[in-house]
Design a protein around this motif. Structure first.
Motif, short mmCIF file in Angstrom:
data_model
loop_
_atom_site.label_atom_id
_atom_site.label_comp_id
_atom_site.label_asym_id
_atom_site.label_seq_id
_atom_site.Cartn_x
_atom_site.Cartn_y
_atom_site.Cartn_z
N PHE A 31 -10.23 -63.19 19.20
CA PHE A 31 -9.73 -64.22 17.72
C PHE A 31 -9.11 -63.47 17.12
CE2 PHE A 31 -13.46 -66.45 18.60
CZ PHE A 31 -13.90 -67.52 17.96
N GLY A 32 -8.81 -62.02 17.30
CA GLY A 32 -8.52 -61.24 16.28
C GLY A 32 -6.72 -61.92 16.45
N PHE A 35 -5.79 -64.98 15.30
CA PHE A 35 -5.65 -64.99 13.14
C PHE A 35 -4.46 -64.27 13.29
CE2 PHE A 35 -10.76 -63.35 13.12
CZ PHE A 35 -11.20 -64.47 13.34
N ILE A 36 -3.83 -63.46 13.96
CA ILE A 36 -2.37 -62.88 13.86
C ILE A 36 -1.63 -63.46 14.19
CG2 ILE A 36 -0.48 -61.45 14.51
CD1 ILE A 36 -3.13 -58.82 14.61
N TYR A 38 -1.92 -66.65 13.65
CA TYR A 38 -1.47 -67.80 12.79
C TYR A 38 -1.04 -67.76 11.46
CZ TYR A 38 -3.44 -70.27 8.85
OH TYR A 38 -3.74 -71.78 7.67
N ALA A 39 -1.36 -66.62 11.48
CA ALA A 39 -0.69 -66.17 10.49
C ALA A 39 0.91 -66.03 10.07
CB ALA A 39 -1.18 -64.71 9.83
N PHE A 40 1.57 -65.37 11.83
CA PHE A 40 2.85 -65.24 12.07
C PHE A 40 3.27 -66.64 11.89
CE2 PHE A 40 2.04 -60.81 12.87
CZ PHE A 40 3.11 -60.12 11.35
N ARG A 42 2.29 -69.40 10.71
CA ARG A 42 2.59 -70.01 9.23
C ARG A 42 3.88 -69.51 8.63
NH1 ARG A 42 1.69 -67.79 4.60
NH2 ARG A 42 1.17 -68.99 2.78
N ILE A 185 -13.52 -63.23 8.84
CA ILE A 185 -12.11 -63.39 8.40
C ILE A 185 -11.65 -64.62 8.74
CG2 ILE A 185 -10.26 -62.58 9.52
CD1 ILE A 185 -11.72 -59.96 10.63
N PHE A 187 -13.35 -67.86 7.93
CA PHE A 187 -13.23 -68.47 6.65
C PHE A 187 -11.96 -68.30 5.17
CE2 PHE A 187 -15.09 -68.21 2.73
CZ PHE A 187 -14.64 -69.38 2.00
N PRO A 188 -11.34 -67.59 4.93
CA PRO A 188 -10.62 -66.92 4.21
C PRO A 188 -9.13 -66.69 4.50
CG PRO A 188 -11.51 -64.59 5.09
CD PRO A 188 -11.84 -66.10 5.30
N LEU A 189 -8.71 -67.22 6.03
CA LEU A 189 -7.39 -67.04 6.55
C LEU A 189 -7.56 -68.74 6.43
CD1 LEU A 189 -5.13 -65.80 8.39
CD2 LEU A 189 -6.31 -66.64 10.23
N ILE A 192 -8.73 -70.18 2.38
CA ILE A 192 -8.20 -69.66 0.87
C ILE A 192 -7.11 -69.13 0.62
CG2 ILE A 192 -9.08 -68.15 -0.81
CD1 ILE A 192 -11.75 -69.61 -0.49
N ILE A 193 -6.39 -68.16 1.43
CA ILE A 193 -4.73 -67.48 1.33
C ILE A 193 -3.69 -68.19 1.44
CG2 ILE A 193 -6.57 -65.73 1.62
CD1 ILE A 193 -5.39 -64.37 4.05
N ARG A 194 -2.95 -68.52 0.47
CA ARG A 194 -1.94 -69.12 0.76
C ARG A 194 -0.58 -68.60 0.17
NH1 ARG A 194 -4.94 -72.18 -2.38
NH2 ARG A 194 -4.91 -72.53 -3.93
#
Lengths: 194, 86
Positions: A31-32, A35-36, A38-40, A42, A185, A187-189, A192-194
């Motif tokens: 999952f970690g 998540f990473i 996804y962030a990159f 984005r 992690i 849920f906010p990812l 929420i966060i943008r």
């Protein structure tokens, strides 16, 4: 010799079966990485991700977070009850946890249905691909946790656990807490966060 | 003793719910920027520690296990922050 004893003692102190902790670490690692990624991903399409994210219901995401946190609390109470030798009470707390797990699934399916009805699929854009994949993968873990807890309730009813022997309850509890930990992690990812 | 532990678990649950509502309120910020993003990630780290230490019971075990969970949240959260700050 002393070192070995120390290592064994530390391992024994972990709640539940040691194998579940290896499984938990492996799941968290998978999952970690997602998540990473996804962030990159984005960072290359910020506008697409931000606009798509705003179509999600933050209220429903929050509701599901509170449901999972509460279910984790119920699991804590179930472990506490069996440690006191009260298997009936422990079973009741776990049934409550399964019920909350069912509520989480219902909310998630409602969200999926809303998106599919609007014509949104995995191929709509990268945000929805991540949203649907990550939350579906997590949902599978919630369902797996519910099955594990149902098996524990069955064994509790059979009198297989006691104040002295409740290894299985702690093992199932640890798995359920991991499901909660990942959502903390996720849920906010996603919502929420943008 | 058990009653005391149960009461403590209830307090932790309440703290987690309050932090979750705090996350939602931060998410409602129209001017959501880097400060909001970092605050939300910090809240996630705190929630993760509360669940790991007090719900999973890791506060009773070797520091190594607590360190792994803390390290996980710091590394994953840190990487997310780096990606968002770019």
């Amino acid at each position: 010799m002393n070192t070995n004893t120390a290592l064994v003692n530390e391992t024994e102190d972990l709640p539940g079966d040691f194998a579940i902790w290896i499984f938990i670490l492996a799941e968290m690692l998978v999952f970690g990485v997602m998540f990473i990624v996804y962030a990159f991903a984005r960072s290359n399409q910020i506008e697409v991700f931000n606009e798509s994210q705003l179509t999600l219901s933050r209220a429903m995401g929050t509701l599901n977070t509170i449901i999972l946190i509460t279910s984790s609390y119920f699991v804590v109470r179930a472990v506490s009850a069996i440690k006191s030798g009260d298997s009936r009470q422990s079973g009741h707390w776990l049934l409550g946890t399964i019920l909350l797990g069912g509520m989480f699934v219902a909310v998630k399916l409602w969200e999926f249905n809303e998106k599919f009805s609007a014509g949104i699929t995995l191929e709509t854009n990268d945000f929805y691909m991540f949203y649907l994949t990550l939350t579906f993968f997590h949902l599978m873990h919630v369902l797996m946790g519910m099955i594990i807890l149902a098996c524990i309730v069955y064994k509790l009813k059979n009198g297989d656990y006691s104040a002295e022997e409740h290894f299985g309850v702690e093992t199932g509890a640890s798995f359920w807490h991991m499901v909660d930990l990942l959502w903390i992690i996720l849920f906010p990812l996603i919502y929420i966060i943008r | 003793m058990n009653k005391q532990l149960n009461r403590f678990a209830t307090i932790i649950w309440l703290a987690l719910v309050i932090l979750t509502i705090g996350t939602l309120l931060l998410g409602e910020e129209v001017t959501a920027g880097k400060t909001v993003m970092l605050s939300v990630l910090a809240i996630s780290l705190i929630k993760g520690q509360l669940i790991a230490n007090y719900f999973m019971g890791l506060r009773h075990v070797s520091w190594l296990w607590r360190g792994i969970i803390l390290g996980y949240f710091v590394i994953v959260g840190g990487m997310i922050a780096i990606a968002y700050l770019n």
